[in-house]
Enzyme design. Structure first.
Site, PDB file in Angstrom:
ATOM      1  N   ARG A   1      16.773 -48.755  20.231  1.00 18.78           N
ATOM      2  CA  ARG A   1      15.756 -49.048  21.253  1.00 18.78           C
ATOM      3  C   ARG A   1      15.517 -50.554  21.371  1.00 18.78           C
ATOM      4  O   ARG A   1      15.551 -51.120  22.463  1.00 18.78           O
ATOM      5  CB  ARG A   1      14.442 -48.345  20.892  1.00 18.78           C
ATOM      6  CG  ARG A   1      14.532 -46.837  20.957  1.00 18.78           C
ATOM      7  CD  ARG A   1      13.205 -46.194  20.566  1.00 18.78           C
ATOM      8  NE  ARG A   1      13.327 -44.751  20.533  1.00 18.78           N
ATOM      9  CZ  ARG A   1      13.757 -44.054  19.476  1.00 18.78           C
ATOM     10  NH1 ARG A   1      14.090 -44.668  18.365  1.00 18.78           N
ATOM     11  NH2 ARG A   1      13.860 -42.735  19.534  1.00 18.78           N
TER      12      ARG A   1
ATOM     13  N   ASP B   1      27.256 -51.240  16.382  1.00 17.46           N
ATOM     14  CA  ASP B   1      26.433 -50.081  16.018  1.00 17.46           C
ATOM     15  C   ASP B   1      27.380 -48.905  15.897  1.00 17.46           C
ATOM     16  O   ASP B   1      27.941 -48.436  16.886  1.00 17.46           O
ATOM     17  CB  ASP B   1      25.370 -49.825  17.104  1.00 17.46           C
ATOM     18  CG  ASP B   1      24.358 -48.748  16.680  1.00 17.46           C
ATOM     19  OD1 ASP B   1      24.766 -47.768  16.033  1.00 17.46           O
ATOM     20  OD2 ASP B   1      23.170 -48.907  17.005  1.00 17.46           O
TER      21      ASP B   1
ATOM     22  N   ALA C   1      13.894 -56.970  12.057  1.00 18.89           N
ATOM     23  CA  ALA C   1      14.113 -55.559  11.687  1.00 18.89           C
ATOM     24  C   ALA C   1      13.496 -55.279  10.323  1.00 18.89           C
ATOM     25  O   ALA C   1      12.328 -54.915  10.228  1.00 18.89           O
ATOM     26  CB  ALA C   1      15.604 -55.238  11.721  1.00 18.89           C
TER      27      ALA C   1
ATOM     28  N   ASP D   1      10.951 -62.562  10.788  1.00 23.83           N
ATOM     29  CA  ASP D   1       9.632 -61.907  10.890  1.00 23.83           C
ATOM     30  C   ASP D   1       9.368 -60.975   9.717  1.00 23.83           C
ATOM     31  O   ASP D   1       8.218 -60.614   9.468  1.00 23.83           O
ATOM     32  CB  ASP D   1       9.587 -61.092  12.198  1.00 23.83           C
ATOM     33  CG  ASP D   1       8.239 -60.413  12.424  1.00 23.83           C
ATOM     34  OD1 ASP D   1       7.214 -61.106  12.314  1.00 23.83           O
ATOM     35  OD2 ASP D   1       8.214 -59.199  12.706  1.00 23.83           O
TER      36      ASP D   1
ATOM     37  N   GLU E   1       6.837 -58.075   0.940  1.00 25.43           N
ATOM     38  CA  GLU E   1       5.701 -58.430   1.803  1.00 25.43           C
ATOM     39  C   GLU E   1       4.402 -57.977   1.144  1.00 25.43           C
ATOM     40  O   GLU E   1       4.380 -56.875   0.588  1.00 25.43           O
ATOM     41  CB  GLU E   1       5.862 -57.770   3.174  1.00 25.43           C
ATOM     42  CG  GLU E   1       7.064 -58.308   3.932  1.00 25.43           C
ATOM     43  CD  GLU E   1       7.245 -57.682   5.321  1.00 25.43           C
ATOM     44  OE1 GLU E   1       6.415 -56.850   5.737  1.00 25.43           O
ATOM     45  OE2 GLU E   1       8.231 -58.023   5.977  1.00 25.43           O
TER      46      GLU E   1
ATOM     47  N   HIS F   1       5.489 -60.652   9.789  1.00 26.77           N
ATOM     48  CA  HIS F   1       5.714 -59.273  10.258  1.00 26.77           C
ATOM     49  C   HIS F   1       4.828 -58.955  11.473  1.00 26.77           C
ATOM     50  O   HIS F   1       4.018 -58.038  11.449  1.00 26.77           O
ATOM     51  CB  HIS F   1       5.460 -58.265   9.113  1.00 26.77           C
ATOM     52  CG  HIS F   1       6.172 -56.961   9.320  1.00 26.77           C
ATOM     53  ND1 HIS F   1       6.681 -56.216   8.285  1.00 26.77           N
ATOM     54  CD2 HIS F   1       6.451 -56.253  10.447  1.00 26.77           C
ATOM     55  CE1 HIS F   1       7.232 -55.114   8.760  1.00 26.77           C
ATOM     56  NE2 HIS F   1       7.107 -55.109  10.082  1.00 26.77           N
TER      57      HIS F   1
ATOM     58  N   ALA G   1       5.388 -55.908  15.783  1.00 28.46           N
ATOM     59  CA  ALA G   1       4.685 -54.817  16.487  1.00 28.46           C
ATOM     60  C   ALA G   1       3.248 -55.183  16.800  1.00 28.46           C
ATOM     61  O   ALA G   1       2.484 -54.342  17.265  1.00 28.46           O
ATOM     62  CB  ALA G   1       4.716 -53.569  15.616  1.00 28.46           C
TER      63      ALA G   1
END
Ligand code: NAD
Ligand code: MLT
Length: 309
Positions: free
Chosen positions: A148, A168, A228, A253, A258, A277, A280
């Site tokens: 996506r 992929d 990712a 990111d 983390e 991060h 989103a």
């Protein structure tokens, strides 16, 4: 039935859950605290901070479903949950646009030295010569993982007149061709890309995929973007490749550990652009994933069919 929400999740999702069940929001639990209270709950909702380990799953007594308000389920022991008959679901689409747009923002921040120029100006400097960048037009963007987000990034990069070469193993050449994307083997992407962006899950197969051996196969001066998962890149090898001049820069990111360790070598390099991060982190995405996961949890607790992660 009782639901535990153990990471910050948008209020809209929690309100949907509260209409049907009792909901407790308890964030920043230690592993021991989570293990102590999990027997009370029928469902658990997490983002990426909570680690739903085998020990947590073994301690659960009546847990029927675990919902991930986001895509990656690498913080959940899916195998242990499945063995115990616990459904694991994610929210695969709610943050796609947010992560896609963040990837493009990171690529452009990297290529035009925007964070470095910003920091310099805030120090009172005016250094035009120091921050000359490169253009992306006409460059090859290697996309590893054409799902996506990878597809969304590729479409936007095509609009910026980049050539896309993707790897992929689960995507057909026909589908890629229909999108104007050339599919190749991983080594072809390494050898030909000016920029490489990662959009694949972290699994035992993809852990450390981008390591010294991979950097050695890349073009000199390649730029890397990772929105990712941290463990896909070997961070020490990336730092070494940047210091050696093999990699011209990276925009990162997500990190192997983390919150990131302040001693992480990537934080010490000017050529590395970082965000904590944030892929989103848009208002729209946080509502989207919370609402999607809430509906999934309700369906699972009512015994209705649900899509598992
Ligand atoms: P997706 O499932 O739609 O796409 C993942 C793609 O990776 C699939 O097409 C799959 O075939 C491919 N893939 C699997 N193994 C591969 C391999 N070994 N080599 C190459 N490709 C492989 O998922 P998505 O929504 O596009 O998410 C991609 C990644 O981004 C995930 O790791 C997800 O956790 C992460 N993500 C991060 C953020 C963030 O905040 N930074 C936000 C959303 C998603
Ligand atoms: C995800 O996999 O969905 C992301 O890492 C975003 C998040 O956890 O918020």
């Amino acid at each position: 039935m009782k639901i535990l929400v153990s990471d910050p999740v948008s209020a809209q999702g929690i309100e949907i859950l509260q209409k049907e069940f009792q909901v407790d929001v308890k964030t920043k639990l230690s592993p021991e605290e989570l293990i102590a209270i999990i027997p009370e709950y029928d469902a658990l909702v997490v983002r990426s901070e909570t680690k739903v380990t085998k020990a947590v799953i073994e301690a659960a007594v009546k847990l029927k479903a675990i919902g991930r308000a986001g895509v990656g389920v690498d913080n959940i022991d899916v195998e242990a949950a499945t063995k115990k008959g616990i459904i694991v679901m994610n929210a695969p689409e709610g943050n796609t646009i947010a992560a896609t747009e963040h990837t493009i923002a990171m690529m452009m921040a990297l290529t035009r030295n925007i964070p470095q120029a910003y920091a310099s100006m805030k120090r009172g400097e005016w250094q035009r010569g120091k921050f000359t960048g490169v253009e992306v037009r006409g460059k090859t963007l290697g996309v590893i993982g054409l799902g996506r987000i990878g597809t969304g990034v590729a479409k936007r990069a095509i609009a910026m007149e980049m050539k896309i070469l993707a790897y992929d193993p689960f995507i057909s050449a026909e589908r890629a061709k229909a999108l104007g994307i050339e599919l190749g083997e991983l080594d072809e992407v390494f050898a030909n890309a000016d920029f490489i962006t990662l959009h694949l899950p972290l699994t035992s197969e993809t852990k450390n995929l981008i390591n010294k051996t991979a950097f050695d196969k890349m073009k000199n001066g390649v730029r890397l973007v990772n929105c990712a998962r941290g463990g896909v890149i070997n961070e020490a090898d990336l730092a070494a490749a940047i210091e050696a001049g093999k990699v011209a820069g990276a925009a990162i990111d997500v990190f192997e550990k983390e919150p990131v360790d302040p001693e992480n070598p990537l934080l010490k390099l000017d050529k590395v652009v970082v965000t904590p991060h944030l892929g989103a982190s848009t208002a729209e995405a946080q509502v989207g994933v919370a609402v999607d996961v809430a509906h999934g949890i309700i369906a699972a607790l009512k015994g209705e069919p649900v899509a598992t992660a």
